[in-house]
Design an enzyme around this catalytic site. Structure first.
Site, PDB file in Angstrom:
ATOM      1  N   LYS A 286      10.088  18.666  24.312  1.00 39.46           N
ATOM      2  CA  LYS A 286       9.962  18.056  22.993  1.00 39.46           C
ATOM      3  C   LYS A 286       9.343  19.051  22.021  1.00 39.46           C
ATOM      4  O   LYS A 286       8.615  19.947  22.438  1.00 39.46           O
ATOM      5  CB  LYS A 286       9.026  16.833  23.071  1.00 39.46           C
ATOM      6  N   ARG A 360      14.791   5.993  31.425  1.00 34.74           N
ATOM      7  CA  ARG A 360      15.855   5.219  32.094  1.00 34.74           C
ATOM      8  C   ARG A 360      15.977   5.609  33.567  1.00 34.74           C
ATOM      9  O   ARG A 360      16.388   4.802  34.391  1.00 34.74           O
ATOM     10  CB  ARG A 360      17.169   5.405  31.328  1.00 34.74           C
TER      11      ARG A 360
HETATM   12  N1  BES Z   1       9.509   8.452  25.368  1.00 38.44           N
HETATM   13  C1  BES Z   1      10.647   8.860  24.638  1.00 38.44           C
HETATM   14  C2  BES Z   1      11.019   7.906  23.523  1.00 38.44           C
HETATM   15  C3  BES Z   1      10.113   7.866  22.332  1.00 38.44           C
HETATM   16  C4  BES Z   1      10.315   8.694  21.265  1.00 38.44           C
HETATM   17  C5  BES Z   1       9.112   6.936  22.265  1.00 38.44           C
HETATM   18  C6  BES Z   1       9.503   8.636  20.159  1.00 38.44           C
HETATM   19  C7  BES Z   1       8.301   6.861  21.162  1.00 38.44           C
HETATM   20  C8  BES Z   1       8.490   7.699  20.104  1.00 38.44           C
HETATM   21  C9  BES Z   1      11.846   8.958  25.560  1.00 38.44           C
HETATM   22  O1  BES Z   1      11.568   9.350  26.861  1.00 38.44           O
HETATM   23  C10 BES Z   1      12.755   9.996  24.986  1.00 38.44           C
HETATM   24  O2  BES Z   1      12.364  11.117  24.919  1.00 38.44           O
HETATM   25  N2  BES Z   1      13.941   9.580  24.576  1.00 38.44           N
HETATM   26  C11 BES Z   1      14.872  10.472  24.000  1.00 38.44           C
HETATM   27  C12 BES Z   1      16.227  10.170  24.582  1.00 38.44           C
HETATM   28  C13 BES Z   1      17.274  11.169  24.196  1.00 38.44           C
HETATM   29  C14 BES Z   1      16.985  12.519  24.816  1.00 38.44           C
HETATM   30  C15 BES Z   1      18.614  10.665  24.661  1.00 38.44           C
HETATM   31  C16 BES Z   1      14.857  10.257  22.491  1.00 38.44           C
HETATM   32  O3  BES Z   1      14.742   9.116  22.051  1.00 38.44           O
HETATM   33  O4  BES Z   1      14.900  11.245  21.775  1.00 38.44           O
HETATM   34 MN    MN Z   2      11.477  11.457  27.041  1.00 38.14          MN
END
Ligand code: BES
Ligand code: MN
Ligand code: ZN
Length: 509
Positions: A286, A360
């Site tokens: 990230k 997921r």
């Molecule tokens: N934990 C994150 C989702 C999230 C993002 C929660 C911002 C709270 C605030 C999750 O694991 C994630 O990183 N999801 C990705 C999925 C994508 C790579 C398909 C996302 O939402 O960017």
């Molecule tokens: Mn994630």
């Protein structure tokens, strides 16, 4: 956790000698302040006459009256709180109004460091006395929350430890008032516990912390607790949680806590909560800005486990099983890589396109395992699953998806009643085409379009025909809509919705 001692009192307001006496003041239809004789004071009259206090919603007036009320020396201070014209609201709006008023009371008490409060319950037309009591008190307790564990005692950490004593008074005898206070306290405590877990940093709240707390609850309430460690996960072929955990030095845990109702014919609700104790994104790292917030990626698990304290306490007539798949998502040298293929519990294979779509992966194992092992009547999962839900719904509503409309309606109604509103998103078959893989059964991302829906479509593959509702709380677990009773930081969202759902459970046909 909240330490407030709650008592119901029949002693009249003027006898109270504590820190803060609280009265709620309403407006009539014309917007005029309507103060009754029981709590009128010169100071209130003056403020109203000057137009300084209009009794609009959340208006507050702090009064230092030498004479107290009714000419007796009593409380150190009086706080008047405006309710506005309550006749403009109804049903759930009134419940939410009361929670917000409660939050304002807690905030004002915090400013002047008032520890002992006396709350004179108002009468609100269209609202039962027991609901007024429940929602006001819930608001006070939720609003009184703070997390100061890591602050130095003398400087920023004030000696004030929050509201220690709250006496609730009602002029009329209302049946069930004691019960109202009990309900409010149980719910608010559970939400506070969930907030505490979430406020802990990634190095303070680990998968083992979930395990320890579940064991504690299991012992306290005689609920059976099983925690699967890495070797058991290997034996059960839980390739999702094991895969996500590969890049970490922290051991993964699959925490299972079971409450069994006395009634042998009781239905079973399975609650699954994402317990990702820190989400770095893994190899698909990230961006660093805001990454610290990813300590909150366990809020679903926190909600699921906290609710079990209420379940253990109240012993509802429905079985409740909580499963929390817990791990962090790191990028160590053996971490999962884009392109890797994993095999979930039950055999479904998944191509990892993005290691940041890890929620997921761990939920899939938990859902498949839970459905197989417990054959529940229904499944509800909570997860900070997608950033996309924030684009769609902002921080005001939790995203809700599922495969069973009557369960969905129940969750929606529960959320509305407790002030945690949700919004249903569609889950048509077409969306799942986006997660078809060329090399495996499915892949773990469906690209940018409809990210919240394709994430749900992924989970759906693991619940079979079991009625299922998925709550994407990424937008509401923290930074939730500004509310007086939800301080900055984690909100504890999902706790109250689940408690509401479980408390009033009627068999799902
Ligand atoms: N934990 C994150 C989702 C999230 C993002 C929660 C911002 C709270 C605030 C999750 O694991 C994630 O990183 N999801 C990705 C999925 C994508 C790579 C398909 C996302 O939402 O960017
Ligand atoms: Mn994630
Ligand atoms: Zn995540």
């Amino acid at each position: 956790m909240n330490q407030t001692k709650l008592t119901l009192t029949s002693k009249k307001p003027h006898t109270f000698c504590g820190d803060l006496l609280v009265f709620c003041v309403q407006q009539n239809k014309k917007g005029k302040v309507t103060a009754t004789r029981t709590f009128a004071s010169k100071e209130l009259d003056n403020a109203v006459a000057l137009g300084d206090f209009k009794a609009d919603v959340n208006d507050s007036l702090l009064v230092y009256s030498k004479k107290g009320i009714k000419n007796t020396k009593s409380a150190k201070r009086i706080l008047y709180i405006g309710l506005g014209n309550t006749q403009e609201n109804s049903g759930n709006e009134l419940r939410e109004l009361c929670r917000n008023i409660g939050g304002t009371i807690a905030k004002q008490a915090g400013i002047i460091k008032a520890g002992s409060l006396y709350l004179n319950l108002p009468a609100i037309s269209g609202m039962a006395g027991k609901d007024i009591a429940e929602c006001l008190v819930e608001g006070v307790l939720l609003g009184d929350y703070s997390f100061l564990k890591y602050k130095k005692e003398d400087s920023e950490k004030p000696s004030f430890k929050g509201i220690t004593k709250l006496s609730v008074y009602s002029a009329k005898t209302i049946n069930d008032l004691r019960q109202s206070l009990r309900l409010a306290k149980a719910t608010a405590n559970a939400a506070s516990v969930a907030r505490d877990m979430a406020n802990e940093p990634g190095n303070g709240w680990t998968p083992a912390s979930f395990e320890n707390y579940a064991i504690e609850l299991g012992q306290k309430y005689k609920m059976s607790c099983t925690v699967l460690g890495k070797s058991q996960m290997k034996r059960l072929k839980m390739g999702g949680i094991l895969g996500v955990n590969q890049g970490s030095s922290e051991a993964p845990k699959m925490v299972v806590l079971e409450y069994r109702a006395k009634n042998k014919k009781a239905q079973t609700i399975l609650v699954v909560g994402k317990g990702l104790t820190f989400d770095s994104g893994g190899v698909s790292l990230k961006p660093s800005t805001g990454m610290e917030d990813m300590k909150y990626d366990m809020c679903g698990g926190a909600a699921a486990l906290s609710v079990m304290a209420v379940v253990g306490e109240e012993k509802p007539d429905v079985n409740v099983v909580a499963i929390i798949p817990a791990t962090d998502n790191m990028s160590g040298s053996s971490a999962l890589k884009p392109g890797d293929i994993i095999r979930h519990y039950g055999g479904v294979t998944s191509e990892i396109v993005n290691t940041d779509a890890e929620g997921r992966l761990i939920l899939a194992d938990a859902l498949a395992y839970g459905v197989k092992k417990f054959t529940p009547t229904c499944v509800v999962d909570l997860a900070t699953l997608t950033g996309a839900v924030i684009f769609g719904l902002g921080h005001h509503r939790t995203g809700l998806l599922g495969n069973n409309q009557s369960l969905i309606e129940r969750v929606l109604a529960a959320g509305d009643r407790c002030g945690e509103p949700l919004w249903q998103l569609p889950l048509d078959k077409e969306y799942s085409k986006q997660i078809d893989s060329d090399v495996a059964d499915i892949k773990n991302t469906g690209g940018r379009p409809a990210g919240t829906i394709t994430a749900a479509a992924y989970l759906q593959k693991f619940v079979g025909d079991t009625p299922w509702a998925h709550l994407d709380i990424a937008g509401t677990a923290w930074d939730f809509t500004k509310k007086t009773y939800i301080p900055k930081g984690p909100s504890g969202t999902g706790v109250r919705t689940l408690v509401e759902l479980i408390r009033n459970w009627k068999n799902l046909s």
